[in-house]
Scaffold this motif. Structure first.
Motif, PDB file in Angstrom:
ATOM      1  N   LEU A  21      66.481 -23.213 -64.812  1.00  0.00           N
ATOM      2  CA  LEU A  21      65.843 -24.516 -64.986  1.00  0.00           C
ATOM      3  C   LEU A  21      66.097 -25.056 -66.391  1.00  0.00           C
ATOM      4  O   LEU A  21      66.450 -26.229 -66.569  1.00  0.00           O
ATOM      5  N   ALA A  22      65.947 -24.202 -67.395  1.00  0.00           N
ATOM      6  CA  ALA A  22      66.183 -24.621 -68.778  1.00  0.00           C
ATOM      7  C   ALA A  22      67.636 -25.056 -68.985  1.00  0.00           C
ATOM      8  O   ALA A  22      67.907 -26.088 -69.622  1.00  0.00           O
ATOM      9  N   LEU A  23      68.573 -24.287 -68.454  1.00  0.00           N
ATOM     10  CA  LEU A  23      69.994 -24.631 -68.605  1.00  0.00           C
ATOM     11  C   LEU A  23      70.325 -25.946 -67.903  1.00  0.00           C
ATOM     12  O   LEU A  23      71.063 -26.788 -68.441  1.00  0.00           O
ATOM     13  N   LYS A  24      69.783 -26.134 -66.715  1.00  0.00           N
ATOM     14  CA  LYS A  24      70.035 -27.361 -65.967  1.00  0.00           C
ATOM     15  C   LYS A  24      69.439 -28.577 -66.681  1.00  0.00           C
ATOM     16  O   LYS A  24      70.046 -29.655 -66.720  1.00  0.00           O
ATOM     17  N   LEU A  25      68.240 -28.418 -67.232  1.00  0.00           N
ATOM     18  CA  LEU A  25      67.598 -29.527 -67.950  1.00  0.00           C
ATOM     19  C   LEU A  25      68.429 -29.947 -69.158  1.00  0.00           C
ATOM     20  O   LEU A  25      68.432 -31.125 -69.541  1.00  0.00           O
ATOM     21  N   LYS A  26      69.126 -28.998 -69.757  1.00  0.00           N
ATOM     22  CA  LYS A  26      69.959 -29.289 -70.917  1.00  0.00           C
ATOM     23  C   LYS A  26      71.395 -29.684 -70.536  1.00  0.00           C
ATOM     24  O   LYS A  26      72.197 -30.005 -71.418  1.00  0.00           O
ATOM     25  N   LYS A  80      70.955 -27.998 -78.639  1.00  0.00           N
ATOM     26  CA  LYS A  80      69.901 -28.866 -79.146  1.00  0.00           C
ATOM     27  C   LYS A  80      69.572 -30.043 -78.233  1.00  0.00           C
ATOM     28  O   LYS A  80      68.538 -30.693 -78.411  1.00  0.00           O
ATOM     29  N   THR A  81      70.428 -30.348 -77.260  1.00  0.00           N
ATOM     30  CA  THR A  81      70.150 -31.473 -76.373  1.00  0.00           C
ATOM     31  C   THR A  81      68.904 -31.193 -75.535  1.00  0.00           C
ATOM     32  O   THR A  81      68.649 -30.060 -75.123  1.00  0.00           O
ATOM     33  N   ASN A  82      68.125 -32.231 -75.298  1.00  0.00           N
ATOM     34  CA  ASN A  82      66.896 -32.120 -74.503  1.00  0.00           C
ATOM     35  C   ASN A  82      66.062 -30.905 -74.932  1.00  0.00           C
ATOM     36  O   ASN A  82      65.854 -29.972 -74.146  1.00  0.00           O
ATOM     37  N   PRO A  83      65.573 -30.901 -76.165  1.00  0.00           N
ATOM     38  CA  PRO A  83      64.832 -29.733 -76.662  1.00  0.00           C
ATOM     39  C   PRO A  83      63.604 -29.423 -75.820  1.00  0.00           C
ATOM     40  O   PRO A  83      62.905 -30.315 -75.350  1.00  0.00           O
ATOM     41  N   LEU A  84      63.368 -28.125 -75.627  1.00  0.00           N
ATOM     42  CA  LEU A  84      62.206 -27.676 -74.863  1.00  0.00           C
ATOM     43  C   LEU A  84      60.996 -27.478 -75.759  1.00  0.00           C
ATOM     44  O   LEU A  84      59.879 -27.832 -75.395  1.00  0.00           O
ATOM     45  N   LEU A  85      61.214 -26.886 -76.917  1.00  0.00           N
ATOM     46  CA  LEU A  85      60.128 -26.666 -77.867  1.00  0.00           C
ATOM     47  C   LEU A  85      59.937 -27.893 -78.753  1.00  0.00           C
ATOM     48  O   LEU A  85      60.908 -28.595 -79.080  1.00  0.00           O
ATOM     49  N   ARG A 149      58.244 -35.520 -71.481  1.00  0.00           N
ATOM     50  CA  ARG A 149      59.311 -34.871 -70.717  1.00  0.00           C
ATOM     51  C   ARG A 149      59.033 -33.376 -70.593  1.00  0.00           C
ATOM     52  O   ARG A 149      58.203 -32.820 -71.308  1.00  0.00           O
ATOM     53  N   VAL A 150      59.766 -32.753 -69.690  1.00  0.00           N
ATOM     54  CA  VAL A 150      59.560 -31.328 -69.417  1.00  0.00           C
ATOM     55  C   VAL A 150      59.824 -30.508 -70.682  1.00  0.00           C
ATOM     56  O   VAL A 150      60.854 -30.664 -71.346  1.00  0.00           O
ATOM     57  N   GLY A 151      58.870 -29.634 -71.015  1.00  0.00           N
ATOM     58  CA  GLY A 151      58.999 -28.806 -72.205  1.00  0.00           C
ATOM     59  C   GLY A 151      58.916 -27.328 -71.888  1.00  0.00           C
ATOM     60  O   GLY A 151      58.925 -26.900 -70.720  1.00  0.00           O
ATOM     61  N   PHE A 152      58.804 -26.538 -72.929  1.00  0.00           N
ATOM     62  CA  PHE A 152      58.832 -25.083 -72.847  1.00  0.00           C
ATOM     63  C   PHE A 152      57.733 -24.543 -71.929  1.00  0.00           C
ATOM     64  O   PHE A 152      57.991 -23.702 -71.053  1.00  0.00           O
ATOM     65  N   VAL A 153      56.503 -25.018 -72.108  1.00  0.00           N
ATOM     66  CA  VAL A 153      55.380 -24.524 -71.308  1.00  0.00           C
ATOM     67  C   VAL A 153      55.520 -24.957 -69.853  1.00  0.00           C
ATOM     68  O   VAL A 153      55.165 -24.201 -68.938  1.00  0.00           O
ATOM     69  N   ALA A 192      56.838 -30.703 -59.560  1.00  0.00           N
ATOM     70  CA  ALA A 192      57.644 -30.306 -58.401  1.00  0.00           C
ATOM     71  C   ALA A 192      58.557 -31.431 -57.917  1.00  0.00           C
ATOM     72  O   ALA A 192      59.554 -31.171 -57.242  1.00  0.00           O
ATOM     73  N   LYS A 193      58.231 -32.680 -58.273  1.00  0.00           N
ATOM     74  CA  LYS A 193      59.038 -33.828 -57.846  1.00  0.00           C
ATOM     75  C   LYS A 193      60.249 -34.062 -58.743  1.00  0.00           C
ATOM     76  O   LYS A 193      61.156 -34.816 -58.380  1.00  0.00           O
ATOM     77  N   HIS A 194      60.258 -33.440 -59.912  1.00  0.00           N
ATOM     78  CA  HIS A 194      61.367 -33.617 -60.853  1.00  0.00           C
ATOM     79  C   HIS A 194      62.674 -33.165 -60.202  1.00  0.00           C
ATOM     80  O   HIS A 194      62.730 -32.112 -59.564  1.00  0.00           O
ATOM     81  N   GLY A 195      63.726 -33.942 -60.366  1.00  0.00           N
ATOM     82  CA  GLY A 195      64.986 -33.675 -59.681  1.00  0.00           C
ATOM     83  C   GLY A 195      65.545 -32.292 -59.931  1.00  0.00           C
ATOM     84  O   GLY A 195      65.972 -31.591 -58.996  1.00  0.00           O
ATOM     85  N   VAL A 196      65.540 -31.847 -61.186  1.00  0.00           N
ATOM     86  CA  VAL A 196      66.079 -30.528 -61.525  1.00  0.00           C
ATOM     87  C   VAL A 196      65.174 -29.422 -60.983  1.00  0.00           C
ATOM     88  O   VAL A 196      65.648 -28.396 -60.497  1.00  0.00           O
TER      89      VAL A 196
END
Length: 217
Positions: A21-26, A80-85, A149-153, A192-196
């Motif tokens: 999920l993290a890799l796809k978001l980035k 660094k793109t779309n940072p989670l933290l 936006r979707v983050g680390f937690v 759960a509705k988020h595309g990724v």
């Protein structure tokens, strides 16, 4: 030289899926290796993770990293793109705290409830409810733990969205209730509705079927 990025995972593992999920978001490309768990671990998995011998493992240019929370931080530091933290050190520390809280308190209590009966199960369900209550308060009126936006937690919390309901159905108890945790339930539905997220999280009925066949307590 092009970077080589590999993920050794398992479709039913919430910890493995959060790495993807993290890799796809980035938007990071990677090669995925599906492990035959729990019966037949590959020699590469055992080579790359000889201590715990489990998924997920991220291999970056031949160097392995294991444990999902460690992998997520590694991903965020390297791409660094779309940072989670969050950017502020205090906010990052808070996010790390709640991510670890989810694994140490929510996941542990829910799995404990699944593997117990009677008074022991009641106690575990109560522990899970207390942990979820703390998360409910932390989330507040925000749509996402990460803010806009979707983050680390949120990524770590995907276990609550995809796997906790499956465990409840499989083992016949209830922890997540909309009347007790309206903020979490709303967050879960929106997340759960988020595309990724829809692309990565397996359907609940498939998780339930796997648990019924393989989770032996």
């Amino acid at each position: 030289m092009a970077e080589q990025l590999q993920v050794f995972g398992f479709w039913e593992s919430a910890f493995s899926r959060r790495v993807e999920l993290a890799l796809k978001l980035k938007g990071i490309e990677y090669q995925y290796f599906e492990e035959d768990l729990p019966h037949n671990k590959s020699h590469l998995l055992l080579q790359y993770n000889p201590i715990h011998k489990k998924v997920p493992v991220l291999v970056h240019n031949g160097k392995p990293i294991s444990e999902s929370l460690v992998i997520l931080e590694y991903i965020d530091e390297n791409w660094k793109t779309n940072p989670l933290l969050p950017q502020h050190p205090h906010d990052r520390a808070v996010a790390r705290f709640w991510a670890k809280f989810i694994d140490d308190k929510v996941v542990v209590a829910v799995v404990k409830a699944a593997g117990s009966k009677g008074e022991e199960r009641e106690k575990a369900v109560e522990e899970a409810g207390e942990a979820l209550g703390a998360l409910e308060k932390e989330l507040g009126s925000r749509t996402l733990f990460g803010g806009e936006r979707v983050g680390f937690v949120d990524v770590v919390g995907s276990v609550i969205v995809g796997w906790v309901p499956a465990i409840e159905e499989c083992f016949g108890f209830e922890v997540l209730r909309v009347n007790k945790f309206p903020n979490l339930m709303k967050w879960s539905e929106e997340f759960a509705k988020h595309g990724v997220v829809k692309e990565i999280l397996p359907p609940k009925h498939e998780i339930v079927a796997f648990m019924e066949a393989n989770w032996k307590f």
